[in-house]
Design an enzyme around this catalytic site. Structure first.
Site, short mmCIF file in Angstrom:
data_model
loop_
_atom_site.label_atom_id
_atom_site.label_comp_id
_atom_site.label_asym_id
_atom_site.label_seq_id
_atom_site.Cartn_x
_atom_site.Cartn_y
_atom_site.Cartn_z
N LYS A 35 0.84 -1.20 0.00
CA LYS A 35 0.00 0.00 0.00
C LYS A 35 0.87 1.25 0.00
O LYS A 35 2.01 1.23 0.50
CB LYS A 35 -0.86 0.05 1.27
CG LYS A 35 -1.91 -1.01 1.42
CD LYS A 35 -2.62 -0.83 2.77
CE LYS A 35 -3.64 -1.92 3.02
NZ LYS A 35 -4.82 -1.78 2.17
N ARG A 74 -10.07 -11.55 2.28
CA ARG A 74 -10.96 -12.60 1.77
C ARG A 74 -10.30 -13.97 1.83
O ARG A 74 -10.99 -15.00 1.88
CB ARG A 74 -11.40 -12.26 0.35
CG ARG A 74 -10.31 -12.22 -0.68
CD ARG A 74 -10.69 -11.44 -1.93
NE ARG A 74 -10.80 -10.02 -1.65
CZ ARG A 74 -11.16 -9.09 -2.55
NH1 ARG A 74 -11.43 -9.47 -3.79
NH2 ARG A 74 -11.24 -7.83 -2.23
#
Length: 508
Positions: A277, A351
């Site tokens: 990120k 996820r």
């Protein structure tokens, strides 16, 4: 990490209270600000009403005005808190909840507060007490100046009393206290820095907090996860020196009316892994375990409330770090239950850990499984920072949205379009962990849906599929703006009340 220093909630009378401040409600009527029903003597209420216009009081939501020395009132300080418009109807329970929270939050530094907002019914009293309890929150665990005068002036209210004639008031306040505590416990965990809260310490915190509570706890360490094939949790966590954990907690009353399973994303810090990120996107990533914190608090509250529902909570805990042992884009993971995933973006890691836990949860054939996660930035693009997106089987999804509305939280039902599932197809594995960039919140839900009942026999799945819903709380979980109502800056504890309400509904 989880404080036990919550305010006491009791009933009182105006004449008998020793509180330093009395909270009164004000609404915006057709002719300006007007006092709501309150416990003041009639002459004192009239005098206070006459002061509203000169004081510039409007009654709008989040407005809090202090008025000292109101003649005829035995409490030295009256605090006026706005509920918004009352022109066409009485204030809603949520308006009262927010007004109570705003007032109590503004009264930090005051030890004892009496609340005189309308609380003539059990429902209104519950709303006011929940709002006041949540509004009294502060996170001070890592402050070194707790005993200074400045710290005392900012300390949260420690004793709350309510002027009420509602039936069963003490029972209502006890329940409200447990609900507010669940929200605040979630906030405590989310606000804890990643230097202190990582998979191992998170699991230990859960074990220590629930010891002797009747809630059972089982923890898988990294060796057990590897041996049992939890490839998603291990894959995400293998890049960190702080190795992952899976925690299962269970409230199992003997006469349970139903079995509800809840899975929570517990990424204790998210750098994005190899798909790193930007630095500014990491500043709130200690909050990426908000789903797991919520699951812990909900199961704990179900036990404390004595809800006649079996509730199993699954906390999928990992730290997502870049290193020479981290997973790479294009790696393939074999998940718990055998399905394979091509990892195309290591920043779509939540996820992966959730998928393992969803498979494990549905192996136990609960009546319903829900998952809650700070899953996608796309949630904020679609719904903003205060509205949770809920997806899944229509009936469960809509029940959760309705429950959220009833308890005063904001959620919106979203679909899972089939074309988004097609975008997850992989040429080398069963499924890819990222799909179409547009509609990313919904494609993430489509990914998770593939793991519901994934280890059960195909014919069994077709005959009795487990009802499922997914809650994406990426925006609502962490408030980067100014505080409002009972919501502080930083961790919010969103959807905890909705999940408790859902479970209570299953208890009949």
């Amino acid at each position: 990490m989880i404080t036990t220093d919550r305010p006491t909630l009791t009933t009182c009378t105006l004449e008998g209270t020793d509180a330093a401040a009395l909270v009164i409600g004000v609404g915006t009527g057709a002719d300006g600000a007007e006092l709501l029903a309150n416990p003041l003597p009639a002459d004192a209420a009239e005098r206070l009403q006459s002061l509203l216009e000169p004081l510039g009081v409007s009654g709008k939501a989040d407005e809090v005005v202090r008025v000292p020395g109101v003649e005829g009132c035995p409490v030295e300080l009256v605090v006026l808190t706005g509920v918004g418009s009352v022109e066409d109807a009485e204030p809603t329970e949520e308006a009262l909840r927010r007004a109570a929270g705003a007032a109590v939050r503004a009264l930090a530094g005051t030890e004892k507060v009496a609340v005189g907002l309308p609380a003539d019914t059990a429902e209104r009293l519950a709303a006011v007490a929940e709002g006041a309890g949540m509004g009294s929150y502060a996170f001070t665990a890592h402050k070194s100046t707790k005993d200074t005068e400045a710290a005392r002036r900012s300390a949260p209210v420690s004793a709350l009393s309510f002027v009420t004639e509602a039936a069963d008031a003490e029972a209502v306040l006890e329940r409200a206290g447990h609900i507010a505590d669940a929200v605040c416990a979630t906030r405590d965990l989310i606000n804890t820095p990643p230097s202190h809260l990582y998979p191992e310490t998170f699991a230990k915190t859960v074990e220590e907090d629930l010891a002797g509570s009747g809630v059972s706890v089982k923890v898988w360490d990294d060796k057990q996860l590897l041996a049992e094939g939890f490839g998603g949790i291990m894959g995400v966590g293998q890049g960190s020196s702080r190795l992952p954990r899976l925690v299962r907690i269970e409230h199992a009353p003997a006469d349970a009316a139903a079995h509800v399973a809840i899975v929570g994303k517990g990424i204790t810090f998210d750098t994005g892994g190899i798909s790193l990120k930007p630095a500014t996107s990491m500043t709130t990533m200690k909050s990426d375990m908000g789903g797991a914190a919520s699951v812990f608090a909900v199961v704990r509250a179900a036990a404390r409330l004595g809800l006649k529902v079996k509730v199993t909570g699954w906390l999928a805990l990992a730290e997502n770090m870049p290193s020479d042992t981290a997973i790479r884009p294009s790696d393939v993971l074999t998940m718990y239950g055998g399905k394979t995933v091509e990892v195309m973006n290591t920043d779509a890691e939540g996820r992966l850990v959730m998928a393992d836990a969803i498979v494990a949860a549905t192996e136990e054939t609960p009546d319903v499984v829900m998952d809650i996660a700070t899953l996608t930035g796309a949630q904020m693009i679609a719904l903003g920072t205060r509205t949770t997106g809920i997806m899944g089987d229509d009936e469960i999804r809509d029940e959760l949205v309705a429950t959220a509305g009833r308890v005063g939280e904001t959620a919106w039902a979203m679909p899972i379009p089939e074309n988004l599932r097609a975008s997850l197809d992989s040429r080398v594995a069963d499924i890819s962990n990222v799909g179409d960039r547009f509609g990313g919140m919904m494609s993430a839900a489509a990914f998770l849906r593939d793991f519901v009942d994934a280890s059960r026999d195909e014919s069994e799945r077709a005959e009795s599929p487990t009802p499922w819903a997914h809650l994406d709380i990426a925006g609502p979980s962490f408030n980067e703006s100014a505080p409002y109502g009972y919501t502080p800056k930083d961790a919010t504890g969103t959807m905890v009340r909705t999940l408790i309400g859902f479970i209570a509904g299953r208890a009949g």
